[in-house]
Design a protein around this motif. Sequence first.
Motif, PDB file in Angstrom:
ATOM      1  N   ASP A 204      -4.719   2.811  -2.427  1.00  0.00           N
ATOM      2  CA  ASP A 204      -4.553   3.301  -3.807  1.00  0.00           C
ATOM      3  C   ASP A 204      -5.837   3.156  -4.632  1.00  0.00           C
ATOM      4  O   ASP A 204      -5.858   3.557  -5.790  1.00  0.00           O
ATOM      5  CB  ASP A 204      -3.399   2.565  -4.505  1.00  0.00           C
ATOM      6  N   LYS A 205      -6.873   2.544  -4.058  1.00  0.00           N
ATOM      7  CA  LYS A 205      -8.177   2.412  -4.734  1.00  0.00           C
ATOM      8  C   LYS A 205      -8.051   1.767  -6.123  1.00  0.00           C
ATOM      9  O   LYS A 205      -8.625   2.254  -7.092  1.00  0.00           O
ATOM     10  CB  LYS A 205      -8.862   3.777  -4.872  1.00  0.00           C
ATOM     11  N   ALA A 206      -7.267   0.676  -6.181  1.00  0.00           N
ATOM     12  CA  ALA A 206      -7.019   0.011  -7.467  1.00  0.00           C
ATOM     13  C   ALA A 206      -8.309  -0.453  -8.135  1.00  0.00           C
ATOM     14  O   ALA A 206      -8.377  -0.532  -9.365  1.00  0.00           O
ATOM     15  CB  ALA A 206      -6.082  -1.175  -7.266  1.00  0.00           C
ATOM     16  N   PHE A 207      -9.345  -0.752  -7.351  1.00  0.00           N
ATOM     17  CA  PHE A 207     -10.608  -1.196  -7.941  1.00  0.00           C
ATOM     18  C   PHE A 207     -11.733  -0.200  -7.684  1.00  0.00           C
ATOM     19  O   PHE A 207     -12.912  -0.554  -7.766  1.00  0.00           O
ATOM     20  CB  PHE A 207     -11.000  -2.586  -7.420  1.00  0.00           C
TER      21      PHE A 207
ATOM     22  N   SER B 275      -3.093  -1.649  -1.983  1.00  0.00           N
ATOM     23  CA  SER B 275      -3.510  -1.300  -3.347  1.00  0.00           C
ATOM     24  C   SER B 275      -5.035  -1.143  -3.416  1.00  0.00           C
ATOM     25  O   SER B 275      -5.534  -0.280  -4.117  1.00  0.00           O
ATOM     26  CB  SER B 275      -2.974  -2.333  -4.343  1.00  0.00           C
ATOM     27  N   MET B 276      -5.773  -1.941  -2.646  1.00  0.00           N
ATOM     28  CA  MET B 276      -7.244  -1.835  -2.694  1.00  0.00           C
ATOM     29  C   MET B 276      -7.757  -0.678  -1.830  1.00  0.00           C
ATOM     30  O   MET B 276      -8.583   0.112  -2.270  1.00  0.00           O
ATOM     31  CB  MET B 276      -7.896  -3.146  -2.254  1.00  0.00           C
TER      32      MET B 276
ATOM     33  N   LYS C 210     -10.625  -9.800 -11.227  1.00  0.00           N
ATOM     34  CA  LYS C 210      -9.249  -9.469 -10.851  1.00  0.00           C
ATOM     35  C   LYS C 210      -9.137  -9.072  -9.381  1.00  0.00           C
ATOM     36  O   LYS C 210      -8.061  -8.743  -8.907  1.00  0.00           O
ATOM     37  CB  LYS C 210      -8.739  -8.319 -11.720  1.00  0.00           C
TER      38      LYS C 210
END
Length: 427
Positions: free
Chosen positions: A171-174, A167-168, A150
């Motif tokens: 927000d540290k989405a992963f 977001s990466m 993803k």
Amino acid sequence: MRILVIGSGGREHALTWKLGQAAEAVFVAPGNGGTEGGKVRNVALAVDDLDGIVDFCRREHIDLVVPGPELPLTLGITDKLTEAGIPCFGPDAYCAQMEGSKSFAKEVMAAAGVPTAACAVFTDAEAARGHIRDSRKPPVIKADGLAAGKGVVVARTMEEALEAVDSMLKDKAFGAAGARVLLEERLDGEEVSLLCLCDGERAVPLPSAQDHKAAWDNDEGPNTGGMGAYSPAPVLPDEKLEELADIAVRPVLRELARRGHPFRGVLYAGLMMTPDGPKVLEYNVRFGDPECQPLLMRLEGDLAGLMLDCVQGKLDPGALSWSDKTALGVVLAAKGYPGSYEKGMPLEGLSEADALPGVKVFHSGTRTEGGKTVSAGGRVLCVTALGDDLADAQAKAYAALEKITMPESFYRRDIGAKGLRRLAAKN
Ligand code: AMP
Ligand code: GLY
């Protein structure tokens, strides 16, 4: 031979099925509702329980370990087993970074002279945003580490690219996998996959196989782990395989060997056939799922022997033999996949489907409950058939799916359609 397969998906079911044809015993950790039976036994060990796996192999006198997914490889299962004197078909943790870190793969590609998209690496969101604003067209944004398929955003607009970066990196989405981000030039063309068996020095291409990543018909909807595959794929004729291996795989083997880490196992290159020639999008360090299922239905002869030859650095390119038939697999998935979905749905008609000539029902996400098979994952089955040609394999696989029922499930109706169109255009 006594073999341990690591994993629990359709790829691992296909591996245990094929290896079980010749082995004395096959174990699978943890396996699923379809893997157990005959010579094959499920073992309650998680794929990341490296010490548990090594202990089990010692206790059960395992002669060969075959990790299916990338996680145990990136964690170093091959290093641990090799230290314990147990052959493991897969790269060491250093080489597994070819999949585990996209920036590592880029660095090796640059050193090896492999064509790939231009790219820049960022850990700082503002710097990445600046790079995007200076670009002529929206880049592809990639989380550096493993993100369960993803972590790649092919942005259509600058806005979308900026959002993906935030977001990466903000927000540290992963999590840690996205703490480093690659901004890559977008490439256009048709994608093909090239899988090679590697023994550290030699790379022997497997026949072509085409995956279907989008969830819905006509390649619409969100990206998935793969909704179906067939082999051979008309987009990549046999006579092109060696040439692509020379471009995308052999230079990498030479570079990794030069660094003291010969690559042993499957190296899988995802390529874009651009107007400027083939370019590598990514590497995997294992078989693809579902590509593995049709590929193994076409493999003739002794898979375990080939794998041991790879581990021992003595793979004979002439030792691989393939049926000239076509194999095609269709994934039955839970409604909602790749988003959220229900588990525990009852499956009916599995043995009727499996009994059809040329058909093999591989389980991807199932478990056994009170003697019955129920769903336990997003991808539930990969119904695979061997046919005289692509149309025949497709007809057989879909006829087998007709026998199977599962509430709240779906499958793509067009697996193989692109290949058939390509064949029709040629004639
Ligand atoms: P990857 O995991 O790097 O293969 O990316 C997943 C998917 O994103 C690929 O299968 C492509 O469809 C797409 N993709 C990745 N990199 C690029 C690129 N540079 N240009 C266009 N599409 C890309
Ligand atoms: N089917 C693509 C993969 O296994 O990564």
